[in-house]
Design an enzyme around this catalytic site. Structure first.
Site, short mmCIF file in Angstrom:
data_model
loop_
_atom_site.label_atom_id
_atom_site.label_comp_id
_atom_site.label_asym_id
_atom_site.label_seq_id
_atom_site.Cartn_x
_atom_site.Cartn_y
_atom_site.Cartn_z
N HIS A 241 0.70 -1.31 -0.25
CA HIS A 241 0.00 -0.09 0.00
C HIS A 241 1.11 1.36 -0.15
O HIS A 241 0.28 2.41 -0.66
CB HIS A 241 -0.93 -0.30 1.16
N ASP A 314 -4.79 -5.89 -7.67
CA ASP A 314 -4.93 -5.29 -6.77
C ASP A 314 -5.11 -3.45 -6.43
O ASP A 314 -5.22 -3.60 -8.12
CB ASP A 314 -3.98 -5.38 -5.65
#
Length: 596
Positions: A241, A314
């Site tokens: 992330h 993702d």
């Protein structure tokens, strides 16, 4: 131009005939006919899965309208669909999509209605991250199960299958047909900041077995499961992330360790596989993340592993995929690598126009779009979205959070709680000698699977079991004053139960537990996330691993501590010594028990 009725009629009955995962697709000609009537703009839109704020497709709250305008340039989900013709929408708690099951069902119906009313209207594939445990988007009154590492401690394929079947049925009842679970990563790195307890464990064969079982449960429920994060995110100390992880496994190690659960998922009929924003030089030495790697996605996943289902990225808003290329290049390169669905770009307008421009410039062909679109439409057909796109309020009532489902979750949780230490037979605690309990410890930010702070949930559970329990939240970094307050409160208790959360050598949680132990009161500790905490607290006489701080796992831990059920969990990961990480303190499979 054919009417919506004509297009839908052309796809009637597809759900019974279309299969996925590399098998024959008997009705592909019907889907190809449908694709042939679509414009390039419609095809591009169908490849995107996008976030949108609001509890309603047409009438969200003003704050959500403002957020949509700022981030997407539309006011509502209906406007998002009308402008971009997106093929999928992802639900988030923070986007206010998942207030309660009835609201979710109404939102799903509104989204489907908005899409089907468009020219050549197609149903939307609605998705979410309902991993259970620490990643939960749909909260109570839905049934919440233990997370993956807890299920790994239970070691039961039947329990994993039951979880998938019940969780899938409840998601389907609310209109969610694609779940981004299970995690197929093998967590061999205790320092992994992003996977950890989201993984079933460190043994690739055990992970593979449980992944396959959970996939079969979701398929039984008519929901698309998603194995993630290919080619394997388990051995990293960087969170994709916020950074760009590099996996240094050799090709041989990858084949033995990381690939095993994905092979099992494919053999079980997995409907979609999510990519990882990681670099694996042994598989592709270009420096590109796996999400953008043709050698990894087309060469290995599709070629070597034989997977012909949907590949989804993702989130494209994550830093791991944005470090090398701009947001306009990422979606184009992902499609060139072999991706089908593009998840949650930071700017849909930039990404959508980039893909459209790449087609018009010849970098991407219409045939390449059609290839991905066919896979996506096959999946929508198999899930029954062409025939039954809507859900009902009565279906929610019949399915979500039923007494039978809740009992199943409780029984599974009881089989996962792991007793690591029990010196002198301290556990189970007796109401006669330990009737007054002080419950202290970390109260991390609550996922959707909690009704309140862990200390409060635990105290309530002990009270229901006949103890007199007092809760005192000390947080994940208690100050000296908070530690002193807890020590003072312990003097009036017969025993102390303390929840620990990712304890390190310098953590003030360690100081808290050590000073509570120094009072002479019996101290029982529960690791409410990573089981590795026990290595930092050798003086604790009784230590359990719950693997999460969600209600279902904390209530099960309380029943184990009180002796209502015997602990049955076994560590799905090894725990290394704090003073020498090269040595194992508790091996994989360790777990104590006693008679309930």
């Amino acid at each position: 131009m054919p009417s919506r009725r004509t297009v839908l009629a052309a796809t009637a009955g597809l759900a019974a005939a279309v299969t996925v995962g590399g098998q024959a697709h008997a009705d592909d000609h019907r889907l190809r006919a449908l694709i042939s009537h679509m414009t390039t703009e419609e095809k591009v839109g169908q490849l995107f899965v996008m976030r949108v704020y609001g509890h309603s497709a047409t009438a969200p709250d003003q704050a959500d309208i403002d957020a949509n305008l700022q981030e997407i340039g539309v006011r509502t989900a209906a406007e998002l669909i009308a402008r971009y013709r997106v093929g999928g929408i992802i639900y988030f708690t923070w986007a206010h999509n998942t207030r309660d099951p009835y609201q979710i069902a109404a939102l799903s119906n509104g989204i489907q209605r908005a899409s089907l009313q468009q020219p050549r209207g197609l149903p939307v594939l609605i998705s979410t991250d309902q991993e259970h445990g620490i990643v939960t988007r749909v909260g109570e009154p839905a049934t919440l199960f233990p997370g993956a590492m807890a299920v790994g401690a239970g070691r039961s394929r039947a329990d994993a299958r039951t979880l998938g079947r019940i969780a899938g049925a409840e998601l389907r009842a609310t209109g969610i047909r694609q779940d981004y679970a299970p995690v197929a990563d093998v967590n061999v790195n205790p320092a992994n900041p992003v996977i950890g307890v989201r993984s079933f464990g460190a043994d690739p064969d055990a992970v593979a077995s449980l992944v396959a079982a959970e996939v079969s449960g979701y398929r039984h429920a008519g929901v698309a499961a998603t194995a993630k994060h290919f080619p394997g995110h388990g051995d990293t100390a960087v969170d994709s992330h916020y950074g760009f992880p590099v996996i240094t496994h050799s090709r041989e190690v990858w084949e033995r360790l990381d690939a095993t659960p994905f092979r099992a998922a494919i053999a079980a009929g997995i409907d979609s596989i999510m990519t990882a924003h990681i670099m694996v030089p042994a598989l592709d030495d270009s420096g590109d993340p796996a999400t953008l790697s043709h050698p990894i996605l087309t060469g290995i996943l599709r070629g070597r592993l034989g997977y012909d289902g949907v590949v989804i990225t993702d989130s494209l808003a994550m830093e791991g995929v944005r470090t090398k290329y701009g947001d306009d290049r990422v979606p184009v390169l992902a499609l060139k690598a072999g991706v089908d669905q593009l998840l949650n770009p930071p700017s849909l307008d930039v990404a959508w126009n980039a893909v459209l421009g790449a087609v018009r410039d010849g970098e991407l062909t219409e045939a390449r779009l059609d290839e991905s679109l066919l896979r996506i439409l096959r999946l929508k057909s198999r899930l029954g979205l062409f025939d039954r796109p809507y859900v009902s309020r009565s279906g929610v009532t019949r399915t979500v959070g039923t007494a039978a489902h809740l009992r199943a979750a409780d029984r599974i949780a009881e089989r996962t709680t792991t007793l690591l230490v029990n010196e002198g037979g301290l556990l189970p605690l007796s109401r006669r000698t330990h009737g007054r309990l002080l419950v202290v410890g970390a109260d991390p930010a609550s996922p959707s699977g909690t009704t309140g702070p862990p200390t409060g949930v635990l105290a309530a559970a002990f009270t229901e079991l006949g103890f007199t329990a007092t809760a005192l939240s000390t947080g994940t970094a208690p100050s000296a004053a908070v530690v002193a307050q807890a020590v003072a409160a312990a003097r009036d208790a017969d025993a102390v139960v303390v929840g620990t959360y990712n304890v390190t050598a310098t953590s003030s949680q360690k100081t808290l537990v050590e000073q509570l132990t120094a009072t002479g009161k019996p101290v029982v500790a529960i690791a409410v996330r990573n089981p590795y905490d026990v290595a930092q607290l050798p003086a604790v006489r009784a230590y359990l691993a719950a693997y999460s701080w969600t209600d279902v796992e904390l209530r099960a831990a309380a029943r184990v501590i009180a002796g209502r059920v015997a602990p049955r969990g076994r560590l799905p990961v090894p725990v290394q010594r704090a003073d020498d990480p090269t040595r194992v303190l508790f091996p994989l499979g360790h777990g104590l028990s006693y008679k309930a």
